[in-house]
Scaffold this motif. Structure first.
Motif, short mmCIF file in Angstrom:
data_model
loop_
_atom_site.label_atom_id
_atom_site.label_comp_id
_atom_site.label_asym_id
_atom_site.label_seq_id
_atom_site.Cartn_x
_atom_site.Cartn_y
_atom_site.Cartn_z
N ALA A 109 -3.91 20.14 1.76
CA ALA A 109 -2.78 20.31 2.65
C ALA A 109 -2.62 19.14 3.59
O ALA A 109 -1.51 18.67 3.86
N VAL A 151 0.97 17.13 3.26
CA VAL A 151 2.00 17.22 4.29
C VAL A 151 1.81 16.07 5.24
O VAL A 151 0.80 15.97 5.90
N GLU A 165 3.86 12.07 1.73
CA GLU A 165 3.19 13.23 1.17
C GLU A 165 3.06 13.10 -0.34
O GLU A 165 3.93 12.57 -1.01
N ARG A 181 7.82 27.04 2.33
CA ARG A 181 7.22 28.00 3.25
C ARG A 181 6.07 28.75 2.62
O ARG A 181 5.06 29.03 3.29
N ARG A 188 3.03 26.58 2.74
CA ARG A 188 2.46 26.51 4.09
C ARG A 188 1.73 27.81 4.44
O ARG A 188 0.69 27.78 5.10
N VAL A 227 -1.54 27.67 2.81
CA VAL A 227 -2.47 26.81 3.54
C VAL A 227 -3.03 27.55 4.76
O VAL A 227 -4.23 27.46 5.06
N VAL A 228 -2.17 28.28 5.47
CA VAL A 228 -2.63 29.03 6.64
C VAL A 228 -3.65 30.08 6.25
O VAL A 228 -4.68 30.27 6.92
#
Length: 275
Positions: free
Chosen positions: A4, A8, A98, A104, A107, A110-111
């Motif tokens: 990630a 990003v 990147e 989304r 992401r 990744v969270v």
């Protein structure tokens, strides 16, 4: 940890003509500079925290020797690859671009990985210290040590033009492969080498199953991350970008060579006429 921090990155190049024509910074430019400064400051804080984690884990004696020397081996190997196999094209403007653009859902993915792989194991280790559960601390610490080194390495090389996209993509790949074996050892410890008393209180039962579940979820997440994202999608995208940039450079050199030859011949003919 899943690529990630490499996937990003900041946005596109600035127009040099507009920059040279500008006489004073606008309010928007000042705000953008403040935002970038805040992000870089946060990045430095995160790196310092990771260094602190690494030092504590190393000095605790809870990390096996093989895991202690693995970051050194990986770093030497990556530097050798960047010099011998996949040298960088030296484009600093594209170095921070990147490799993988995600939406989304990516992401959120990744969270979830950050929570499952870093925050919850850290809470588990700290809880083990508080409860005096040396078994829990010793089981989860090697994973945290390697993950901290991985994130630190990704943050450090993501913006350096010294490292090409394939080398940068190999960072999460190498560390994830090693950590899967470490997580398997973690699972073995909490599932087979740790038992629960028959009359244990409820808090001990919850703690016992929290450790088991956390190890199993980490193994599931990072196995999917390795075989479902890093190998089939992230790594090929890095090689594709690397060879595309190389072909563009070679094509430009091939176009410039005839022009340079023609200019040299024209200069020689002019010199002969003047003689």
């Amino acid at each position: 940890m899943s690529g990630a921090t490499l996937g990003v990155a900041p946005g596109a190049e600035l127009d040099q003509t507009i920059l040279s024509a500008a006489t004073k910074p606008t309010k928007k430019a000042v705000n953008q500079q403040s935002l970038v400064g805040g992000v870089m400051g946060s990045l430095r804080v995160i790196e310092l925290q990771l260094v602190a984690f690494i030092m504590v884990f190393s000095a605790s004696g809870l990390v096996p020797l093989l895991d202690l020397i693995f970051p050194a081996f990986a770093s030497v190997y990556l530097i050798a690859l960047s010099k011998l196999a996949f040298p960088s094209h030296g484009n600093a403007a594209k170095a921070s671009a990147e490799i993988f653009q995600g939406g989304r859902l990516f992401r959120l993915y990744v969270v979830v990985g950050t929570t499952v792989g870093l925050f919850l194991p850290l809470a588990y280790v700290l809880g083990g210290f508080a409860r005096g559960d040396d078994h829990a601390v010793r089981s989860a610490t090697p994973h945290l040590f390697l993950l901290s080194f991985q994130i630190l390495t990704e943050n450090l090389i993501s913006g350096l033009s010294l490292f090409s996209p394939p080398v940068r993509a190999l960072v999460p790949l190498l560390y994830t492969v090693r950590r899967i074996f470490v997580i398997i050892d973690w699972m073995t410890d909490v599932w087979f080498n740790k038992t629960l008393l028959a009359n244990a209180p409820l808090k001990d039962v919850v703690w016992f199953w929290f450790g088991r579940s956390l190890a199993a979820v980490n193994l599931l997440y990072f196995s999917v991350n390795l075989f479902g994202f890093l190998i089939p999608r992230f790594l090929p995208r890095a090689f594709e970008r690397y060879f595309r940039e190389r072909d563009e450079i070679h094509g430009k050199m091939a176009e410039d060579k005839p022009r340079a030859t023609a200019a040299a011949n024209k200069s020689q003919r002019s010199d002969k006429k003047s003689d």
